[in-house]
Motif scaffolding. Sequence first.
Motif, PDB file in Angstrom:
ATOM      1  N   ILE A 141       0.842  -1.199   0.000  1.00 46.64           N
ATOM      2  CA  ILE A 141       0.000   0.000   0.000  1.00 46.64           C
ATOM      3  C   ILE A 141       0.875   1.246   0.000  1.00 46.64           C
ATOM      4  O   ILE A 141       1.828   1.346   0.779  1.00 46.64           O
ATOM      5  N   ASN A 142       0.547   2.206  -0.862  1.00 48.91           N
ATOM      6  CA  ASN A 142       1.129   3.549  -0.753  1.00 48.91           C
ATOM      7  C   ASN A 142       0.262   4.305   0.252  1.00 48.91           C
ATOM      8  O   ASN A 142      -0.811   4.805  -0.093  1.00 48.91           O
ATOM      9  N   ILE A 143       0.717   4.338   1.494  1.00 48.51           N
ATOM     10  CA  ILE A 143      -0.129   4.866   2.559  1.00 48.51           C
ATOM     11  C   ILE A 143      -0.399   6.359   2.384  1.00 48.51           C
ATOM     12  O   ILE A 143      -1.440   6.871   2.810  1.00 48.51           O
ATOM     13  N   GLN A 144       0.506   7.079   1.728  1.00 52.53           N
ATOM     14  CA  GLN A 144       0.244   8.502   1.455  1.00 52.53           C
ATOM     15  C   GLN A 144      -0.948   8.647   0.510  1.00 52.53           C
ATOM     16  O   GLN A 144      -1.866   9.436   0.763  1.00 52.53           O
ATOM     17  N   GLU A 145      -0.951   7.873  -0.545  1.00 52.64           N
ATOM     18  CA  GLU A 145      -2.047   7.933  -1.518  1.00 52.64           C
ATOM     19  C   GLU A 145      -3.360   7.495  -0.886  1.00 52.64           C
ATOM     20  O   GLU A 145      -4.408   8.123  -1.096  1.00 52.64           O
ATOM     21  N   LYS A 146      -3.318   6.435  -0.094  1.00 54.47           N
ATOM     22  CA  LYS A 146      -4.542   5.908   0.515  1.00 54.47           C
ATOM     23  C   LYS A 146      -5.135   6.858   1.540  1.00 54.47           C
ATOM     24  O   LYS A 146      -6.351   7.044   1.604  1.00 54.47           O
ATOM     25  N   THR A 147      -4.277   7.463   2.379  1.00 51.24           N
ATOM     26  CA  THR A 147      -4.819   8.383   3.388  1.00 51.24           C
ATOM     27  C   THR A 147      -5.402   9.629   2.734  1.00 51.24           C
ATOM     28  O   THR A 147      -6.380  10.197   3.225  1.00 51.24           O
ATOM     29  N   LYS A 148      -4.824  10.062   1.609  1.00 50.09           N
ATOM     30  CA  LYS A 148      -5.410  11.191   0.868  1.00 50.09           C
ATOM     31  C   LYS A 148      -6.790  10.821   0.330  1.00 50.09           C
ATOM     32  O   LYS A 148      -7.741  11.594   0.438  1.00 50.09           O
ATOM     33  N   GLU A 149      -6.882   9.641  -0.265  1.00 49.47           N
ATOM     34  CA  GLU A 149      -8.167   9.179  -0.799  1.00 49.47           C
ATOM     35  C   GLU A 149      -9.211   9.079   0.308  1.00 49.47           C
ATOM     36  O   GLU A 149     -10.353   9.509   0.143  1.00 49.47           O
ATOM     37  N   ILE A 150      -8.807   8.480   1.435  1.00 46.90           N
ATOM     38  CA  ILE A 150      -9.747   8.290   2.546  1.00 46.90           C
ATOM     39  C   ILE A 150     -10.232   9.628   3.075  1.00 46.90           C
ATOM     40  O   ILE A 150     -11.441   9.839   3.269  1.00 46.90           O
ATOM     41  N   ALA A 151      -9.299  10.569   3.318  1.00 48.39           N
ATOM     42  CA  ALA A 151      -9.678  11.872   3.877  1.00 48.39           C
ATOM     43  C   ALA A 151     -10.603  12.625   2.933  1.00 48.39           C
ATOM     44  O   ALA A 151     -11.622  13.191   3.350  1.00 48.39           O
ATOM     45  N   LEU A 152     -10.282  12.637   1.640  1.00 51.32           N
ATOM     46  CA  LEU A 152     -11.077  13.388   0.679  1.00 51.32           C
ATOM     47  C   LEU A 152     -12.436  12.728   0.451  1.00 51.32           C
ATOM     48  O   LEU A 152     -13.477  13.391   0.467  1.00 51.32           O
ATOM     49  N   CYS A 153     -12.428  11.419   0.262  1.00 55.19           N
ATOM     50  CA  CYS A 153     -13.674  10.711  -0.010  1.00 55.19           C
ATOM     51  C   CYS A 153     -14.609  10.744   1.208  1.00 55.19           C
ATOM     52  O   CYS A 153     -15.825  10.888   1.067  1.00 55.19           O
ATOM     53  N   SER A 154     -14.031  10.626   2.403  1.00 52.69           N
ATOM     54  CA  SER A 154     -14.833  10.689   3.623  1.00 52.69           C
ATOM     55  C   SER A 154     -15.499  12.057   3.762  1.00 52.69           C
ATOM     56  O   SER A 154     -16.691  12.159   4.103  1.00 52.69           O
ATOM     57  N   SER A 155     -14.746  13.134   3.464  1.00 49.90           N
ATOM     58  CA  SER A 155     -15.315  14.485   3.524  1.00 49.90           C
ATOM     59  C   SER A 155     -16.460  14.642   2.535  1.00 49.90           C
ATOM     60  O   SER A 155     -17.521  15.186   2.865  1.00 49.90           O
ATOM     61  N   LEU A 156     -16.243  14.180   1.305  1.00 52.23           N
ATOM     62  CA  LEU A 156     -17.294  14.297   0.290  1.00 52.23           C
ATOM     63  C   LEU A 156     -18.533  13.511   0.685  1.00 52.23           C
ATOM     64  O   LEU A 156     -19.663  13.939   0.423  1.00 52.23           O
ATOM     65  N   LYS A 157     -18.336  12.354   1.300  1.00 51.38           N
ATOM     66  CA  LYS A 157     -19.478  11.539   1.722  1.00 51.38           C
ATOM     67  C   LYS A 157     -20.279  12.262   2.805  1.00 51.38           C
ATOM     68  O   LYS A 157     -21.513  12.213   2.822  1.00 51.38           O
ATOM     69  N   GLN A 158     -19.565  12.918   3.735  1.00 54.44           N
ATOM     70  CA  GLN A 158     -20.258  13.684   4.769  1.00 54.44           C
ATOM     71  C   GLN A 158     -21.010  14.865   4.165  1.00 54.44           C
ATOM     72  O   GLN A 158     -22.089  15.236   4.625  1.00 54.44           O
ATOM     73  N   ILE A 159     -20.432  15.455   3.127  1.00 59.44           N
ATOM     74  CA  ILE A 159     -21.012  16.662   2.526  1.00 59.44           C
ATOM     75  C   ILE A 159     -22.149  16.333   1.560  1.00 59.44           C
ATOM     76  O   ILE A 159     -23.225  16.923   1.620  1.00 59.44           O
ATOM     77  N   ALA A 160     -21.903  15.371   0.657  1.00 60.61           N
ATOM     78  CA  ALA A 160     -22.831  15.148  -0.451  1.00 60.61           C
ATOM     79  C   ALA A 160     -23.475  13.772  -0.463  1.00 60.61           C
ATOM     80  O   ALA A 160     -24.151  13.422  -1.433  1.00 60.61           O
ATOM     81  N   GLY A 161     -23.286  12.980   0.569  1.00 60.15           N
ATOM     82  CA  GLY A 161     -23.990  11.710   0.693  1.00 60.15           C
ATOM     83  C   GLY A 161     -23.853  10.810  -0.512  1.00 60.15           C
ATOM     84  O   GLY A 161     -22.758  10.527  -0.991  1.00 60.15           O
ATOM     85  N   ILE A 162     -24.994  10.372  -1.031  1.00 58.62           N
ATOM     86  CA  ILE A 162     -24.994   9.360  -2.091  1.00 58.62           C
ATOM     87  C   ILE A 162     -24.394   9.879  -3.391  1.00 58.62           C
ATOM     88  O   ILE A 162     -23.877   9.113  -4.194  1.00 58.62           O
ATOM     89  N   GLU A 163     -24.456  11.195  -3.633  1.00 58.03           N
ATOM     90  CA  GLU A 163     -23.890  11.732  -4.871  1.00 58.03           C
ATOM     91  C   GLU A 163     -22.361  11.757  -4.865  1.00 58.03           C
ATOM     92  O   GLU A 163     -21.737  11.946  -5.907  1.00 58.03           O
ATOM     93  N   SER A 164     -21.765  11.571  -3.685  1.00 61.38           N
ATOM     94  CA  SER A 164     -20.312  11.728  -3.578  1.00 61.38           C
ATOM     95  C   SER A 164     -19.558  10.706  -4.435  1.00 61.38           C
ATOM     96  O   SER A 164     -18.491  11.007  -4.960  1.00 61.38           O
ATOM     97  N   SER A 165     -20.113   9.509  -4.590  1.00 59.72           N
ATOM     98  CA  SER A 165     -19.414   8.468  -5.354  1.00 59.72           C
ATOM     99  C   SER A 165     -19.222   8.856  -6.804  1.00 59.72           C
ATOM    100  O   SER A 165     -18.151   8.678  -7.386  1.00 59.72           O
TER     101      SER A 165
END
Length: 463
Positions: free
Chosen positions: A162-186
């Motif tokens: 795992i490239n942990i830098q890449e994964k933590t960026k994805e997790i942080a950004l995707c988690s924020s979008l999910k909190q903000i935009a729910g089902i449309e975030s995907s």
Amino acid sequence: MAFLMVVLGVVLVLCICSALLRWNEVRYRKKGLPPGTMGWPVFGETTEFLKQGPNFMKNQRARYGSFFKSHILGCPTIVSMDPELNRYILMNEAKGLVPGYPRSMLDILGKCNIAAVHGSTHKYMRGALLSLISPTMIRDQLLAKTDEFIRSHLSNWDDQIINIQEKTKEIALCSSLKQIAGIESSSMFQPFMTEFFKLVLGTLSLPINFPGTNYRRGFQARKNIIAMLRQLIEERRTSQETHQDMLGSLMRSDENRYELTDEEIIDLIITIVYSGYETVSTTSMMAVKYLHDHPGALEEVRKEHLAIRERKRPEDPIDWNDLKSMRFTRAVIFETSRLATIVNGVLRKTTKDMELNGFVIPKGWRIYVYTREINYDPFLYPEPFTFNPWRWLDKSLESQGYFFIFGGGTRLCPGKELGIAEVSTFLHYLVTRYRWEEIGGDKLLKFPRVEAPNGLHIRVSSY
């Protein structure tokens, strides 16, 4: 003859450069200003600041003391490295020391960005933000969503590199979008992420609007992100469906007493994503590294989280009481933020000519409250370059007067507890499911951002 022409050309260039440097120094030689150098016209000392970082600061302090002038990121700037003075500056916004982020950041994050506004506008924008990410909201809504997302995201790491830098960026950004935009975030995640990374790079750049510059790319990325968010807002208004997410709350004036315009909503969303993304992703990455390098601390974290899992069925999420019981995990997060220095300082701006530290600072000048060195003060933190989370189990350390890891005064980071909850949830599922080892000896840079230019790679196996 040709050689003579080359020599004359070199001499001419040197004379012009010397004249430009001299002119820029004279231009800013106002009575009462602290000592220092201003560098080149327009560019100032930005290149040296971004390339040398802490060494640039230490060299200037050695020459001029803890309070000196410079010209960085397009602004004439006073740098303060004095802990007492920094505390005064952060605690006295009402006395004419308002946020003073550089033009590149203000242009790209928006004029309604919470870091750009002050006075009554800041009060209601901050109120709107806190209504979305308060401890009550974390307990009742956000923690469950964070748990569900991170649990799923970490479900298939076994036997992977795992490239942990890449994964933590994805997790942080995707988690924020999910909190903000729910089902449309995907559906919007991939195009949003592409533009967002350009936006982040543009915020720390010279505001030069030429093709190919980070500023130009960042500003264009902002336009593209605004278009995505406007379309999402319009689609929601047309459908009239009820959405249980941050955007839904901001759009429902009957539930949210802070009636924001669409422009304010969009800038607030960009603020939430931007401010949470970098701190959460980098803290997560560096916590993985520090825990790998310090097995005793990792064992203590793992013991804390396995105790939580023993009280639950495998499918049960972590809850508010679990989060509050993670005392050592919280200590790891604080120590990671301190030792890695994920935030180097904050910027303020004078709204009038004012006296500070015996010098007169002109109206409109920036003051860079450089807090990095406080993190390594041996009087506050014995053996400051040692990773020692146990130091934070003394709660008084978190409340001491020079604790600026999350800002200070009325600008204390409103997302502090949400960020801690997100990193804690990530660590919970990482340490209870996996072991890991670093591979590749990847290089880390600590300034102007903490990052691994070639990634930070780990080999993961089940625990």
